[in-house]
Write an enzyme that holds these catalytic residues in place. Structure first.
Site, PDB file in Angstrom:
ATOM      1  CD  GLU A  67     -54.525 101.295 -28.842  1.00 25.96           C
ATOM      2  OE1 GLU A  67     -54.099 100.397 -29.588  1.00 25.96           O
ATOM      3  OE2 GLU A  67     -54.384 102.522 -29.095  1.00 25.96           O
ATOM      4  CE  LYS A 116     -56.034  98.631 -34.086  1.00 23.26           C
ATOM      5  NZ  LYS A 116     -54.823  99.304 -33.605  1.00 23.26           N
ATOM      6  CB  CYS A 166     -55.766 103.206 -32.173  1.00 24.39           C
ATOM      7  SG  CYS A 166     -54.525 104.522 -32.292  1.00 24.39           S
TER       8      CYS A 166
END
Length: 410
Positions: free
Chosen positions: A238, A293, A345
């Site tokens: 990330e 995301k 994540c």
């Protein structure tokens, strides 16, 4: 005499709450120290749930508060990078009070049946959008199953044990149905040979302008290593590139060139229509696919409060920065003819990212855990990824900065 009894009673509440919180978090801290014995986690986990059912209401409040501290203390570690370290005690106390109230509500109507229903209902609830305190997770490294059905059977088993005056042993029968000894569905390795470089860039350096070129060159060195090793795909963590990558023509051109020899997945920011996204970039044969995301980190990437409070908090504490934007649905990359689900994540530990998997058997999750090291966060994330891999029968390739890379199989 009355004062002595009251002091003794309060001490009792504190001790019972303390023991319960320790039992609830024991699996996590044992894993942190690489102590992973299934029989030990099974026993401690079952005692944790039993204590939740039998300790007094006041002790539940204390158990909730201390559980908040033990499960969530790592959140305050990242405050140092916003020059907000002085808020760490306030932050931890605030979160812990939320869990204290929730635990106290388990016994709002102090009957065993109500407490069982309330505790089971909590497994469907994510306070302020944050779902990392999961009671089912307690059994991820045990001989007990991790489904909600298994957890309900545990609660029912303890109900019988507590309520039956005779033949309490019958209460063990539902518990026997939760025993899980085998592994999940076998999934063969993907067609792509994956290079997962282990990165350990300190958060204090990652976004320093003077360090940016060094960091980016490290990324290209790893890409070249993947080519030398004849890998099909290299995965970088990330925000591996600490820039708005879609507006950096030089980096994009280099990555496109390299992608003619190896597929590349790398994390970086993406800006579109004045909206900022945390994203994964997939480079393949000179083409680029963007995966934005889907699930943002509460209080990290978005403030889960009404707009007035969001604007106020961002203005006071984050110098007016805006929340990240998010995509409506997950993205699948096609690599060597196979679909691979993307996750960044926190979202890799939520049910949302596993929606509409279809025949997708693989996930690539990228993280930057340097925000939270040293702390319990990488361990808790590790256990959650293990949980979700098993829950959805999917192999997860996790590439992180600041904590070990791992592969999770069902």
């Amino acid at each position: 005499m009355f004062l002595l009894k009251r002091d003794y009673s309060n001490k009792n509440f504190i001790i019972k709450g303390f023991i319960t919180s320790i039992l609830l978090a024991s699996f996590m801290y044992l894993s942190y120290f690489n102590i992973e014995y299934k029989i030990l986690n099974t026993i401690l986990g079952l005692f944790a749930i039993y204590f939740l059912l039998v300790i007094p209401k006041k002790a539940l409040f204390i158990a909730g508060f201390l559980s908040g501290v033990l499960w969530c203390n790592w959140m305050a570690v990242s405050l140092q990078y916003y020059d907000l370290t002085y808020l760490a005690p306030v932050f931890i106390i605030g979160i812990s009070l939320v869990y204290a109230l929730i635990f106290y509500l388990f016994a709002l109507y102090d009957r065993l049946t109500f407490r069982i229903i309330a505790i089971f209902a909590f497994t469907f609830f994510a306070p302020l959008g944050f779902n990392w305190m999961k009671f089912e997770l307690i059994f991820v490294d045990s001989y007990i199953g991790i489904t909600k059905e298994d957890f309900l059977l545990i609660l029912f088993s303890f109900y019988l044990i507590i309520k039956l005056k005779r033949f309490k042993i019958l209460g063990l029968l539902p518990l026997l149905l939760t025993i899980s000894l085998g592994k999940g569905e076998y999934i063969q390795n993907p067609n792509a040979k994956i290079h997962m470089p282990q990165m350990d860039i300190k958060q204090s350096l990652k976004w320093e302008k003077d360090y940016q070129k060094i960091l980016h060159e490290k990324n290209f060195e790893e890409i070249q290593t993947a080519i030398n090793l004849k890998k099909d795909l290299v995965v970088l963590p990330e925000t591996a590139f600490t820039t708005v990558l879609n507006r950096n023509a030089h980096l994009l051109e280099r990555l496109r060139d390299y992608s003619n020899e190896v597929d590349i997945i790398a994390g970086a920011l993406y800006v579109e229509d004045k909206q900022i996204y945390n994203a994964s970039y997939h480079f393949s044969k000179g083409e680029i696919q963007i995966a934005k995301k889907v699930v943002l980190v509460p209080f990290g990437e978005e403030i889960p409060l009404p707009k007035f409070f969001v604007d106020l908090i961002n203005k006071v504490f984050y110098n007016g920065a805006q929340d990240y934007s998010k995509a409506a649905a997950p993205t699948d990359f096609i690599i060597k003819g196979e679909k691979i689900r993307n996750a960044i994540c926190y979202e890799a530990t939520t049910d949302k990212i596993f929606e509409n998997l279809g025949d997708t058997q693989y996930m690539i999750a990228i993280s930057n855990n340097a925000w939270f090291t040293p702390s319990i966060e990488p361990t808790l994330q590790h256990l959650l990824l293990k949980f979700y891999s098993r829950k959805y029968n999917i192999t997860i390739f996790h590439v992180a900065n600041g904590s070990p890379n791992r592969i999770y199989r069902p």
